[in-house]
Design an enzyme around this catalytic site. Structure first.
Site, PDB file in Angstrom:
ATOM      1  N   TYR A   1      -9.716  60.479  43.536  1.00 36.22           N
ATOM      2  CA  TYR A   1      -9.887  61.632  43.426  1.00 36.22           C
ATOM      3  C   TYR A   1      -8.826  62.406  43.748  1.00 36.22           C
ATOM      4  O   TYR A   1      -8.304  63.404  42.998  1.00 36.22           O
ATOM      5  CB  TYR A   1     -11.206  62.127  44.345  1.00 36.22           C
ATOM      6  CG  TYR A   1     -11.605  63.359  44.133  1.00 36.22           C
ATOM      7  CD1 TYR A   1     -11.962  64.154  43.261  1.00 36.22           C
ATOM      8  CD2 TYR A   1     -11.131  64.667  45.448  1.00 36.22           C
ATOM      9  CE1 TYR A   1     -12.456  65.759  42.944  1.00 36.22           C
ATOM     10  CE2 TYR A   1     -11.414  65.749  45.348  1.00 36.22           C
ATOM     11  CZ  TYR A   1     -12.113  66.297  44.217  1.00 36.22           C
ATOM     12  OH  TYR A   1     -12.341  67.768  44.203  1.00 36.22           O
TER      13      TYR A   1
ATOM     14  N   ASP B   1     -17.350  66.593  26.322  1.00 39.12           N
ATOM     15  CA  ASP B   1     -17.077  65.554  27.247  1.00 39.12           C
ATOM     16  C   ASP B   1     -15.543  65.776  27.340  1.00 39.12           C
ATOM     17  O   ASP B   1     -14.826  65.191  26.456  1.00 39.12           O
ATOM     18  CB  ASP B   1     -17.490  64.016  26.725  1.00 39.12           C
ATOM     19  CG  ASP B   1     -16.474  62.989  27.417  1.00 39.12           C
ATOM     20  OD1 ASP B   1     -16.135  63.071  28.399  1.00 39.12           O
ATOM     21  OD2 ASP B   1     -17.048  61.614  27.085  1.00 39.12           O
TER      22      ASP B   1
ATOM     23  N   SER C   1      -7.880  70.827  43.833  1.00 38.79           N
ATOM     24  CA  SER C   1      -8.467  70.598  45.127  1.00 38.79           C
ATOM     25  C   SER C   1      -7.631  70.668  46.113  1.00 38.79           C
ATOM     26  O   SER C   1      -6.268  70.307  46.163  1.00 38.79           O
ATOM     27  CB  SER C   1      -9.140  69.514  45.083  1.00 38.79           C
ATOM     28  OG  SER C   1      -9.779  69.114  46.334  1.00 38.79           O
TER      29      SER C   1
END
Length: 259
Positions: free
Chosen positions: A152, A58, A139
């Protein structure tokens, strides 16, 4: 020639999508791959497919990283790929006005905290040999604003900046530990399936989603993996603090008009 022979590579979020494609490509390039993911079943399936080792991780949990460091104390390449959009459990507000603080924190915990902890682990596992490659998956959304996905976009922008900070820090220490970020745009992974849906109309929906992309198509995970393999290899030994955009020309300027 296999470019990653004798390199030990840890990849986060490698159960599916871009991470899985990177794991497969690195294996083909001769690397010893360690697949990590919070999804044990899918992660073990990916690892079994390519003959790799699976370790549950995780990325937002510091204790998990400390456990990984004990199991894998030295490493040549770390790919911090694990990430979420915040929409995994259905549509919730993620715009700057209506997003909840809990939802904001949840996205940053995985995307940004996970990358910070991954970079910290990588530095500790690479500095004895004073060399290595850290690859952070950011991104296109880290380079522009995304009104409907504020958390995000914020997290991915922070990854871009932190990659440069890590690159400069490592160079300052006199280490050949490189850190670079990759910025994909619309890559055809399972994350898009809720929007694409089944036939009929799937192809039309796909076309609409990439209408503003000059190359007029989705990218493929394998295309991101190819860039990751290059950055992981010694061929990229003079590249650090660099961002590589994989977006079909989206950020180049105005969309091209087919002749």
């Amino acid at each position: 020639m296999q470019r990653l022979n004798e390199k030990l590579c840890v990849i986060t979020g490698a159960a599916r999508g871009i991470g899985r494609a990177i794991a497969i490509r690195f294996g083909l390039e001769g690397a010893t791959v360690i697949v990590t993911d919070v999804d044990e079943a899918a992660g073990m399936a990916t690892a079994a497919e390519i003959g790799a080792r699976f370790i549950r991780l995780d990325v937002g949990d510091e204790a998990d990283w400390l456990r990984l460091a004990a199991l894998v104390p030295t490493v040549d390449v770390v790919v911090n790929n694990a990430g979420i959009t915040g929409f995994e459990n259905g549509p919730v507000p993620h715009d700057p006005e209506h997003a909840s603080l809990d939802d904001w924190h949840a996205v940053h915990r995985v995307n940004l905290d996970g990358t910070f902890l991954g970079c910290r682990y990588a530095i500790g596992a690479m500095k004895a040999r004073a060399k290595g490659s850290i690859i952070n998956i950011s991104s296109r959304s880290g380079l522009v604003g995304i009104p409907a996905a504020a958390a995000y976009a914020s997290s991915k922008a922070a990854i871009r900046n932190h990659s440069k900070t890590v690159a400069l820090y490592c160079a300052q220490q006199g280490w050949a530990i490189r850190c670079n970020s990759i910025h994909p745009a619309a890559i055809l992974t399972p994350i898009w399936e809720p929007m694409l849906g089944p036939d009929p109309g799937r192809e039309d929906r796909m076309a609409a989603l990439v209408a503003d992309t000059p190359l007029r198509r989705f990218g493929m995970p394998e295309e991101v993996a190819a860039v990751a393999a290059m950055l992981a290899s010694d061929e990229a030994s003079y590249m650090t603090g660099t961002e590589v955009t994989i977006d079909g020309g989206l950020l180049a300027g105005s969309a091209a008009t087919p002749g």
